[in-house]
Write an enzyme that holds these catalytic residues in place. Structure first.
Site, PDB file in Angstrom:
ATOM      1  N   LYS A 186       0.837  -1.203   0.000  1.00  0.00           N
ATOM      2  CA  LYS A 186       0.000   0.000   0.000  1.00  0.00           C
ATOM      3  C   LYS A 186       0.876   1.259   0.000  1.00  0.00           C
ATOM      4  O   LYS A 186       0.641   2.180  -0.761  1.00  0.00           O
ATOM      5  CB  LYS A 186      -0.911   0.049   1.247  1.00  0.00           C
ATOM      6  CG  LYS A 186      -1.850  -1.129   1.386  1.00  0.00           C
ATOM      7  CD  LYS A 186      -2.797  -0.965   2.580  1.00  0.00           C
ATOM      8  CE  LYS A 186      -2.116  -1.017   3.938  1.00  0.00           C
ATOM      9  NZ  LYS A 186      -1.615  -2.343   4.330  1.00  0.00           N
TER      10      LYS A 186
ATOM     11  N   ARG B 243      -9.290   0.730   9.311  1.00  0.00           N
ATOM     12  CA  ARG B 243      -8.876  -0.642   9.583  1.00  0.00           C
ATOM     13  C   ARG B 243      -9.950  -1.417  10.338  1.00  0.00           C
ATOM     14  O   ARG B 243      -9.748  -2.595  10.623  1.00  0.00           O
ATOM     15  CB  ARG B 243      -7.610  -0.616  10.431  1.00  0.00           C
ATOM     16  CG  ARG B 243      -6.341  -0.978   9.658  1.00  0.00           C
ATOM     17  CD  ARG B 243      -5.225  -0.918  10.650  1.00  0.00           C
ATOM     18  NE  ARG B 243      -4.013  -1.581  10.304  1.00  0.00           N
ATOM     19  CZ  ARG B 243      -2.958  -1.009   9.747  1.00  0.00           C
ATOM     20  NH1 ARG B 243      -3.004   0.222   9.319  1.00  0.00           N
ATOM     21  NH2 ARG B 243      -1.850  -1.691   9.576  1.00  0.00           N
TER      22      ARG B 243
ATOM     23  N   ARG C 150      11.978  -6.309   4.277  1.00  0.00           N
ATOM     24  CA  ARG C 150      11.826  -4.915   4.700  1.00  0.00           C
ATOM     25  C   ARG C 150      12.567  -4.706   6.025  1.00  0.00           C
ATOM     26  O   ARG C 150      13.225  -3.690   6.209  1.00  0.00           O
ATOM     27  CB  ARG C 150      10.344  -4.574   4.842  1.00  0.00           C
ATOM     28  CG  ARG C 150      10.077  -3.129   5.112  1.00  0.00           C
ATOM     29  CD  ARG C 150       8.678  -2.722   4.686  1.00  0.00           C
ATOM     30  NE  ARG C 150       7.689  -3.161   5.648  1.00  0.00           N
ATOM     31  CZ  ARG C 150       6.371  -2.937   5.514  1.00  0.00           C
ATOM     32  NH1 ARG C 150       5.915  -2.314   4.456  1.00  0.00           N
ATOM     33  NH2 ARG C 150       5.537  -3.347   6.416  1.00  0.00           N
TER      34      ARG C 150
ATOM     35  N   ARG D 149      11.514  -0.145  11.897  1.00  0.00           N
ATOM     36  CA  ARG D 149      10.149  -0.544  12.251  1.00  0.00           C
ATOM     37  C   ARG D 149      10.236  -1.747  13.168  1.00  0.00           C
ATOM     38  O   ARG D 149      10.497  -2.859  12.731  1.00  0.00           O
ATOM     39  CB  ARG D 149       9.354  -0.901  10.997  1.00  0.00           C
ATOM     40  CG  ARG D 149       8.904   0.321  10.237  1.00  0.00           C
ATOM     41  CD  ARG D 149       7.871  -0.031   9.214  1.00  0.00           C
ATOM     42  NE  ARG D 149       6.690  -0.632   9.809  1.00  0.00           N
ATOM     43  CZ  ARG D 149       5.503  -0.662   9.220  1.00  0.00           C
ATOM     44  NH1 ARG D 149       5.341  -0.136   8.040  1.00  0.00           N
ATOM     45  NH2 ARG D 149       4.483  -1.235   9.808  1.00  0.00           N
TER      46      ARG D 149
ATOM     47  N   ARG E  79      -0.337  -9.366  13.222  1.00  0.00           N
ATOM     48  CA  ARG E  79      -0.952  -8.315  12.403  1.00  0.00           C
ATOM     49  C   ARG E  79      -1.865  -8.906  11.338  1.00  0.00           C
ATOM     50  O   ARG E  79      -2.907  -8.345  11.017  1.00  0.00           O
ATOM     51  CB  ARG E  79       0.135  -7.436  11.766  1.00  0.00           C
ATOM     52  CG  ARG E  79       0.787  -6.496  12.797  1.00  0.00           C
ATOM     53  CD  ARG E  79       2.131  -5.991  12.334  1.00  0.00           C
ATOM     54  NE  ARG E  79       2.044  -5.078  11.225  1.00  0.00           N
ATOM     55  CZ  ARG E  79       3.032  -4.851  10.358  1.00  0.00           C
ATOM     56  NH1 ARG E  79       4.185  -5.496  10.487  1.00  0.00           N
ATOM     57  NH2 ARG E  79       2.882  -3.993   9.396  1.00  0.00           N
TER      58      ARG E  79
HETATM   59  P1  AMP Z   1       1.001   0.283   9.203  1.00  0.00           P
HETATM   60  O1  AMP Z   1       2.209   1.123   9.009  1.00  0.00           O
HETATM   61  O2  AMP Z   1      -0.202   0.793   8.453  1.00  0.00           O
HETATM   62  O3  AMP Z   1       1.248  -1.176   8.939  1.00  0.00           O
HETATM   63  O4  AMP Z   1       0.592   0.412  10.752  1.00  0.00           O
HETATM   64  C1  AMP Z   1       1.470  -0.021  11.772  1.00  0.00           C
HETATM   65  C2  AMP Z   1       0.690  -0.201  13.068  1.00  0.00           C
HETATM   66  O5  AMP Z   1       0.101   1.052  13.460  1.00  0.00           O
HETATM   67  C3  AMP Z   1      -0.472  -1.179  13.006  1.00  0.00           C
HETATM   68  O6  AMP Z   1      -0.078  -2.516  13.192  1.00  0.00           O
HETATM   69  C4  AMP Z   1      -1.356  -0.662  14.154  1.00  0.00           C
HETATM   70  O7  AMP Z   1      -0.837  -1.042  15.409  1.00  0.00           O
HETATM   71  C5  AMP Z   1      -1.186   0.844  14.040  1.00  0.00           C
HETATM   72  N1  AMP Z   1      -2.200   1.445  13.132  1.00  0.00           N
HETATM   73  C6  AMP Z   1      -1.971   2.056  11.922  1.00  0.00           C
HETATM   74  N2  AMP Z   1      -3.110   2.480  11.375  1.00  0.00           N
HETATM   75  C7  AMP Z   1      -4.102   2.128  12.236  1.00  0.00           C
HETATM   76  C8  AMP Z   1      -5.512   2.275  12.214  1.00  0.00           C
HETATM   77  N3  AMP Z   1      -6.162   2.864  11.185  1.00  0.00           N
HETATM   78  N4  AMP Z   1      -6.214   1.778  13.290  1.00  0.00           N
HETATM   79  C9  AMP Z   1      -5.589   1.200  14.314  1.00  0.00           C
HETATM   80  N5  AMP Z   1      -4.271   1.017  14.392  1.00  0.00           N
HETATM   81  C10 AMP Z   1      -3.511   1.478  13.371  1.00  0.00           C
END
Ligand code: AMP
Length: 188
Positions: A13, A88, A127, A135, A146
């Site tokens: 994404k 999400r 990654r 990260r 996740r």
């Molecule tokens: P991402 O970079 O989008 O993979 O997000 C990393 C982490 O941030 C996720 O595993 C969640 O813990 C948190 N996170 C990101 N976006 C959301 C969201 N819209 N709702 C809840 N938690 C989020």
């Protein structure tokens, strides 16, 4: 234009969002990046979020909806946004619909990037190797969690958007270029 990029963690994404930013002047709103910025800034929210993110859980809907609502009101978002990692949960999707309704606008497209989950482990490991420890949630254990959270909380958004006639899917197992051209065909 309001575009939602949808997909499991590691689906690509962020990569596709970056291209759309460069090519179309849209603004990428990545809730994961916003949370990582809060962590880097050492804010109280960041401290709380880090623990949740490291476990692979979701940060609360209220916090996420508030964060997006505030960001979408900024002038640079007037041209359109790409939502990457938001919504999400169904509650977040409903809150987003209300928020957009109140602003007299709506979602144009939801593009699902479909991937083979076995391949995701290889990607996430790559990654992690490339980014060092930038990260702390990029590891196989957290990814497993996740993905489980994705299936339980986020995948139900697919029928939510399909029922509204907004959902399109692209094959995320092809090259970055091919995924980008499939996305471009949908976005127009
Ligand atoms: P991402 O970079 O989008 O993979 O997000 C990393 C982490 O941030 C996720 O595993 C969640 O813990 C948190 N996170 C990101 N976006 C959301 C969201 N819209 N709702 C809840 N938690 C989020």
């Amino acid at each position: 234009m309001i575009l939602i990029l949808f997909g499991a963690p590691g689906a690509g994404k962020g990569t596709q969002a970056t291209r759309l930013v460069e090519e179309r002047g849209l603004v990428q709103l990545s809730t994961g990046d916003m949370l990582r910025a809060a962590i880097a800034a050492g804010s109280e929210l960041g401290l709380r979020a880090k623990e949740i993110m490291d476990r692979g859980d979701l940060v609360s809907d209220d916090i996420m909806v508030g964060m997006i609502a505030e960001r979408m009101d900024a002038p640079d978002c007037a041209n359109g946004v790409i939502l990457d990692g938001f919504p999400r949960t169904v509650a977040q999707a409903e809150a987003l619909d209300e928020m957009l309704d109140a602003r007299g606008t709506g979602i144009d497209h939801v593009v699902e990037i479909k991937v083979d989950e076995a391949a995701l482990f290889a990607r996430i490991e790559n990654r992690a190797a490339e980014s060092g420890d930038a990260r702390s949630d990029d590891n196989a254990d957290t990814l497993r969690k996740r993905l489980a959270v994705y299936h339980e909380n986020t995948a139900p958004l697919l029928p939510y958007y399909e029922a509204r006639g907004l959902l399109s899917s692209v094959d995320g197992m092809t090259s970055i270029e091919d995924v980008a051209s499939s996305v471009a065909k949908i976005v127009g």
